[in-house]
Write a protein that holds these residues in place. Structure first.
Motif, short mmCIF file in Angstrom:
data_model
loop_
_atom_site.label_atom_id
_atom_site.label_comp_id
_atom_site.label_asym_id
_atom_site.label_seq_id
_atom_site.Cartn_x
_atom_site.Cartn_y
_atom_site.Cartn_z
N ASP A 1 -2.60 8.94 0.83
CA ASP A 1 -3.78 8.59 0.16
C ASP A 1 -3.50 7.71 -1.13
O ASP A 1 -2.73 8.26 -1.86
N ASP B 1 -7.57 3.02 -8.40
CA ASP B 1 -7.63 1.57 -8.02
C ASP B 1 -8.72 0.82 -8.48
O ASP B 1 -10.04 1.19 -8.57
N GLN C 1 -12.36 1.94 2.08
CA GLN C 1 -11.02 1.89 2.12
C GLN C 1 -10.55 3.48 2.19
O GLN C 1 -9.18 3.73 2.47
N TYR C 2 -11.06 4.27 1.60
CA TYR C 2 -10.69 5.62 1.32
C TYR C 2 -11.51 6.92 1.95
O TYR C 2 -10.99 7.97 1.83
N ARG D 1 -10.36 9.60 -6.97
CA ARG D 1 -10.70 11.19 -6.09
C ARG D 1 -10.22 12.10 -6.91
O ARG D 1 -9.08 12.13 -7.40
N GLU E 1 0.87 -1.19 0.05
CA GLU E 1 0.06 -0.13 -0.04
C GLU E 1 0.88 1.24 0.15
O GLU E 1 1.77 1.46 0.80
N LEU F 1 -14.76 11.57 -4.09
CA LEU F 1 -14.50 10.05 -4.62
C LEU F 1 -15.47 10.09 -5.63
O LEU F 1 -16.67 10.59 -5.54
N LEU G 1 -4.99 7.18 -3.79
CA LEU G 1 -5.83 7.67 -4.70
C LEU G 1 -5.08 9.05 -5.38
O LEU G 1 -5.80 9.70 -6.19
#
Length: 268
Positions: free
Chosen positions: A18, A25, A80-81, A125, A14, A108, A20
């Motif tokens: 962030d 993804d 997850q975000y 994002r 990971e 998002l 994103l």
């Protein structure tokens, strides 16, 4: 239109911060894994009353499985975000039915797709994205629909492909075009013969659409990936201005990364 083999991402680390910030993804879930995924994540209880009613109205078990998998995957992925529990997400629908996140502005954007055997969700994002998946190669009888869904130039390119590759080329073109229309929010309401997806000399893809202002055209990124040797995965992303270059896309495993090891049964 060549596909690119999807890399094995089950062991990717990971990124810090962030995930994103600099890319997109795409989360993958095999249809055969939906039952275990549902058992581990809450199943139908996680859905809204309206979603459960839609699920129950579906006539075929496979359709209910894919519907449930797509709804559960989108909730687990979005959590997850953002600091939102999977069961708390609520969604609005655009004019043509495209779902968007309701409420808090997390920046998002997501899109989901499912076909026989595969469910996928893309998350970005500060950008807009669409995703579509189909089994590849397309069945021979599907090629008869080319005049209805492809522009004359796209049809000519398809005819020039080797006969044994036309099924793959048809699937690639279809998912690229559908991912684009889903990213624009129009989906199947936009005629597929109203715009083209062209192969570039360098091997990439570009959309040619007169409805996109000239200055916005460079913001679009279209690509097709090959997943698990049997699916064509179309991805369309509209980046923000001043993007430094192509937007990286990471393929991620829902079973390996979202579930406890005891539930996931190991990476695919």
């Amino acid at each position: 239109m060549r596909t690119t083999e999807a890399p094995d991402t089950s062991l990717e680390r990971e990124p810090a911060g962030d995930p994103l910030a600099e890319g997109a993804d795409v989360w993958l879930l095999a249809e055969e894994d939906v039952e275990r995924f549902a058992e581990a994540t809450g199943g139908l209880e996680l859905l809204t009353e309206e979603e459960r009613a839609r699920h129950d109205r579906l006539l075929f078990p496979a359709a209910r499985t894919r519907f449930l998998g797509a709804r559960l995957l989108s909730r687990q992925v979005l959590s997850q975000y953002a600091d939102v529990a999977p069961g708390e997400w609520r969604f609005d629908k655009g004019r043509f039915g495209r779902p968007t996140v309701q409420g808090a502005d997390w920046g998002l954007d997501f899109n989901i797709t499912h076909t026989n055997g595969l469910i996928a969700a893309i998350v970005v994002r500060g950008r807009t994205a669409g995703v579509d998946a189909e089994n590849t190669p397309a069945r021979p009888e599907a090629l008869q629909f080319a005049p209805k869904v492809f522009t004359p130039l796209e049809q000519e390119v398809l005819r020039r492909d080797r006969e044994d590759q036309q099924g793959h080329a048809f699937a690639d073109s279809w998912v690229a075009k559908e991912a684009y229309t889903k990213a624009t929010g129009m989906g199947m309401a936009r005629g597929f013969d109203a715009f083209s997806v062209h192969r570039l000399r360098g091997g990439g893809l570009a959309v040619v659409d007169d409805e996109i202002p000239q200055e916005e055209r460079p913001l679009w990124q279209i690509q097709v990936l090959q997943v698990w040797d049997r699916f064509a995965l179309g991805i369309a992303i509209r980046g923000s201005e001043n993007e430094p270059g192509p937007i990286p896309v990471r393929l991620r495993s829902a079973m390996a990364e979202l579930l406890p090891e005891s539930s996931a049964g190991g990476p695919r």
